[in-house]
Design an enzyme around this catalytic site. Structure first.
Site, short mmCIF file in Angstrom:
data_model
loop_
_atom_site.label_atom_id
_atom_site.label_comp_id
_atom_site.label_asym_id
_atom_site.label_seq_id
_atom_site.Cartn_x
_atom_site.Cartn_y
_atom_site.Cartn_z
N ASP A 25 0.85 -1.20 0.00
CA ASP A 25 0.00 0.00 0.00
C ASP A 25 0.89 1.25 0.00
O ASP A 25 1.65 1.46 0.94
CB ASP A 25 -0.89 -0.04 1.25
CG ASP A 25 -1.68 1.24 1.44
OD1 ASP A 25 -1.88 1.95 0.44
OD2 ASP A 25 -2.08 1.51 2.59
N ASN A 27 -0.37 4.51 -0.34
CA ASN A 27 -0.99 5.77 0.09
C ASN A 27 -1.64 5.73 1.46
O ASN A 27 -2.37 6.64 1.85
CB ASN A 27 -2.00 6.25 -0.97
CG ASN A 27 -3.15 5.26 -1.14
OD1 ASN A 27 -3.19 4.23 -0.46
ND2 ASN A 27 -4.08 5.57 -2.01
N ASP A 29 -4.06 3.96 2.73
CA ASP A 29 -5.49 3.69 2.94
C ASP A 29 -5.76 2.26 3.39
O ASP A 29 -6.91 1.83 3.51
CB ASP A 29 -6.32 4.05 1.69
CG ASP A 29 -6.01 3.13 0.51
OD1 ASP A 29 -5.11 2.26 0.62
OD2 ASP A 29 -6.66 3.27 -0.54
N ASP A 33 -1.89 -1.13 -3.74
CA ASP A 33 -2.22 -0.37 -4.96
C ASP A 33 -1.10 -0.48 -6.00
O ASP A 33 -0.06 -1.09 -5.75
CB ASP A 33 -2.53 1.09 -4.60
CG ASP A 33 -1.46 1.69 -3.69
OD1 ASP A 33 -0.26 1.44 -3.96
OD2 ASP A 33 -1.81 2.37 -2.71
N ASP A 102 -6.08 -10.30 -15.35
CA ASP A 102 -7.24 -11.14 -15.11
C ASP A 102 -8.35 -10.72 -16.07
O ASP A 102 -8.59 -9.53 -16.26
CB ASP A 102 -7.72 -10.95 -13.66
CG ASP A 102 -7.93 -12.27 -12.96
OD1 ASP A 102 -8.80 -13.02 -13.41
OD2 ASP A 102 -7.20 -12.54 -11.98
N HIS A 340 -5.00 -16.76 -4.77
CA HIS A 340 -5.79 -15.95 -3.85
C HIS A 340 -7.06 -16.66 -3.38
O HIS A 340 -7.79 -16.12 -2.55
CB HIS A 340 -6.15 -14.63 -4.54
CG HIS A 340 -7.03 -14.86 -5.74
ND1 HIS A 340 -6.55 -15.45 -6.89
CD2 HIS A 340 -8.34 -14.62 -5.96
CE1 HIS A 340 -7.54 -15.56 -7.76
NE2 HIS A 340 -8.63 -15.06 -7.22
C1 NOJ Z 1 -12.51 -17.27 -9.47
C2 NOJ Z 1 -11.70 -16.21 -8.80
O1 NOJ Z 1 -10.38 -16.64 -8.68
C3 NOJ Z 1 -12.38 -15.95 -7.49
O2 NOJ Z 1 -11.60 -15.15 -6.64
C4 NOJ Z 1 -13.72 -15.33 -7.76
O3 NOJ Z 1 -14.43 -15.19 -6.56
C5 NOJ Z 1 -14.56 -16.20 -8.70
N1 NOJ Z 1 -13.79 -16.73 -9.78
C6 NOJ Z 1 -15.68 -15.40 -9.29
O4 NOJ Z 1 -15.16 -14.44 -10.17
#
Ligand code: NOJ
Length: 566
Positions: A25, A27, A29, A33, A102, A340
């Site tokens: 981060d 800034n 918040d 970013d 993405d 993630h």
């Molecule tokens: C897969 C993504 O990796 C996930 O984080 C997301 O919640 C779902 N697709 C819906 O977009």
């Protein structure tokens, strides 16, 4: 005569995933970013990776942390500006790194202007989403009136009732993530045009979110429901629909994916290796590789992913081996244990105790990176970050986790059981901010982080990792360098040995007269190795791990890599 298919540029590449919210981060918040990322590009480049995959930074209400996009061509102010994005692209390219963005096009946000227009039944955008009347014989908006019995991956029905028009729209994820109607050619054209504009902005490829959900079986109809379950998740209805290959080929042509050598990886729920081979076949312009979930579901009970079941190592070894074999020469594998959405591998399958964390993280890295395919390193994995260790529901932010907690406790599952499931499997485990040092908030932010840092951030942090010449990060650097150096790691045939051994993970990679042997003890106990069942190691060079001493007994979580030149 047919030309042999040449290897794509990513066949020796390693990808690093950045989840912008939690990276750095700039800034104050509390949310990571683009400028934060820019400030850490040397750190990323030093790891030796070739590609950065950036999770969504587009304008979004952040219902699902940016996987709910309100404008595909704006940067969310939370993360910065288009100027920051251009600076990021330039900074990556200057360092010889490629950028993969993405692409979230199974659904948009309900705040996207397309969906806003679509709410009007008279709008030409109505057909851009899946709108349906209530089930025949039911009063719209009443229980059971949903057009089909499909469940949402985030809990509840996959249909939301819109009172204004008296109809329902489909959302396989949250009700703020309506599914786009890919049967409509206008939708497809709009998506391809948007992708082309990102390529013009310098993007080198796309990670395609749940891409095998874009083709659904038409007409949308009830699926098989398992006894006792309120909704259907019948894969044949919602995923891998009959037009999947057609859509991928059309996209490939419209965006010039093969022609421009763009990197693509399609996230595919409920996809088998046999299907993945079709999608990634090098003989056809479809996808570079897919993300499978099969190996990520081996530690779950019959219900949801939060129903825990200990991993039986042979299941994982043989599953990966199956994918290696199925995709073989024709297709291409992606290799991942973390992202993630998945918990930290050292906590999930390894041992995150202070005694074993480093060795376990290294062992899991070794086995993954020595398979054939493209390895992915998720931010923090390279320093052996552990699960979050949350014990109260108040600590969680993830929509999937919060919905699950609400649904499961309402259904009478004891709170402690639900929390135990979340502690191991919640997506927030991988989303805790990166601790850059041991200082306040790990140097991630000057403010209050959007999600608490790990309790062990004082010891498990980047600064400490950089100082440890034999630590997890240094190990990742060596693994990545080895892939760049050795063709046998990039291309060699994969053979699994001792498939049923519950502790040892042993395999070879073979390319003409070169062979790599991996022998790993995936347990916290000493393991004896049946040397007579391994290739002859008399003239072998120890590339990684061990002390060079006898291989007959491996230390806990010891993983060795040998090179045998014939
Ligand atoms: C897969 C993504 O990796 C996930 O984080 C997301 O919640 C779902 N697709 C819906 O977009």
């Amino acid at each position: 005569m047919e030309q042999p298919l040449s290897d794509p540029w990513w066949s020796d590449a390693v990808v690093y995933q950045i989840y912008p919210r939690s990276f750095c981060d700039s800034n104050g918040d509390g949310v990571g970013d683009l400028q934060g990322i820019i400030s850490k590009l040397d750190y990323v480049a030093d790891l030796g990776v070739d590609v950065v995959w950036l999770s969504p930074i587009y304008a979004s209400p952040q219902d699902d942390n940016g996987y709910d996009i309100a404008d595909y061509e704006e940067i969310d102010p939370l993360f910065g500006t288009m100027g920051d994005f251009e600076e990021l692209v330039a900074g990556l390219h200057r360092r010889g790194l490629k950028l993969v963005m993405d692409l979230v096009v199974n659904h948009t946000s309900d705040e996207h202007s397309w969906f806003q227009s679509s709410r009007d039944p008279q709008s030409p955008k109505r057909e851009w989403y899946h709108w349906r009347p209530a089930r025949e014989g039911f009063e719209p908006g009443t229980p059971g009136a949903e057009p089909t019995n499909w469940g949402s991956f985030f809990g509840g029905s996959a249909w939301a009732y819109d009172e204004a028009s008296g109809e329902y729209y489909l959302h396989l994820f949250s009700r703020k993530q309506p599914d786009l109607n890919w049967e409509n050619p206008e939708v497809r054209e709009a998506v391809y045009a948007m992708m082309n504009r990102w390529v013009e902005r310098g993007v080198d490829g796309f990670r395609m979110d749940v891409i095998n959900l874009i083709s659904k079986t038409m007409p949308l109809a009830d699926g098989h429901q398992r006894p006792g379950e309120p909704y259907s998740f019948e894969v044949e209805r919602v995923a891998n629909g009959p037009r999947m290959v057609e859509f991928l080929e059309e996209m490939n042509a419209a965006v010039g994916i093969d022609a421009r050598q763009l990197f693509t990886v399609g996230e595919m729920v409920m996809c088998t290796a046999e299907q993945a081979r079709i999608y990634t076949s090098r003989a056809h312009p479809r996808l570079g590789m897919v993300f499978t979930f099969e190996h990520m579901s081996l530690d779950q009970g019959p219900g949801s992913k939060f129903e825990l079941k200990p991993l039986h190592l042979p299941d994982l070894k043989t599953n990966l081996a199956h994918w290696q074999e199925q995709l073989g020469e024709e297709g291409w594998n992606s290799l991942y244990f973390e992202n993630h959405d998945q918990p930290r591998v050292v906590s999930r399958f390894g041992d995150d105790s202070p005694e074993h964390r480093v060795a376990a993280a290294k062992a899991w890295a070794t086995v993954l990176h020595l398979h054939r395919g493209t390895p992915y390193v998720y931010q923090g994995q390279e320093i052996g970050m552990t699960n979050a260790g949350f014990t109260r529901i108040k600590q969680y932010r993830d929509i999937e986790s919060l919905n699950y907690f609400a649904d499961a406790t309402a259904a009478g599952v004891p709170e402690q059981t639900v929390l135990a499931g979340l502690a191991l499997k919640s997506r927030d485990n991988a989303r805790t901010p990166i601790p850059w040092g041991a200082g306040p908030q790990g140097g991630f932010t000057r403010g209050t982080p959007w999600l608490p840092l790990n309790a062990n951030a004082d010891t498990v942090n980047v600064q400490a990792a950089l100082a440890a010449s034999d630590g997890v990060r240094a190990h990742y650097q060596r693994l990545i360098a080895l892939r760049h150096e050795l063709e046998v790691i990039q291309k060699g045939r994969f053979d699994l040995l001792l498939p049923e051994d519950p502790k040892l993970w042993v395999f070879t990679r073979t390319l003409t007269s070169e062979q790599v042997l991996v022998v790993a003890n995936m347990s916290a106990h000493l393991a004896s190795v049946p040397v007579q069942q391994l290739p002859d190691l008399r003239d072998a060079e120890l590339l990684l791990g061990g002390s060079g001493a006898d291989i007959q007994t491996l230390e806990p979580w010891e993983a060795r890599v040998y090179l045998v030149r014939g």
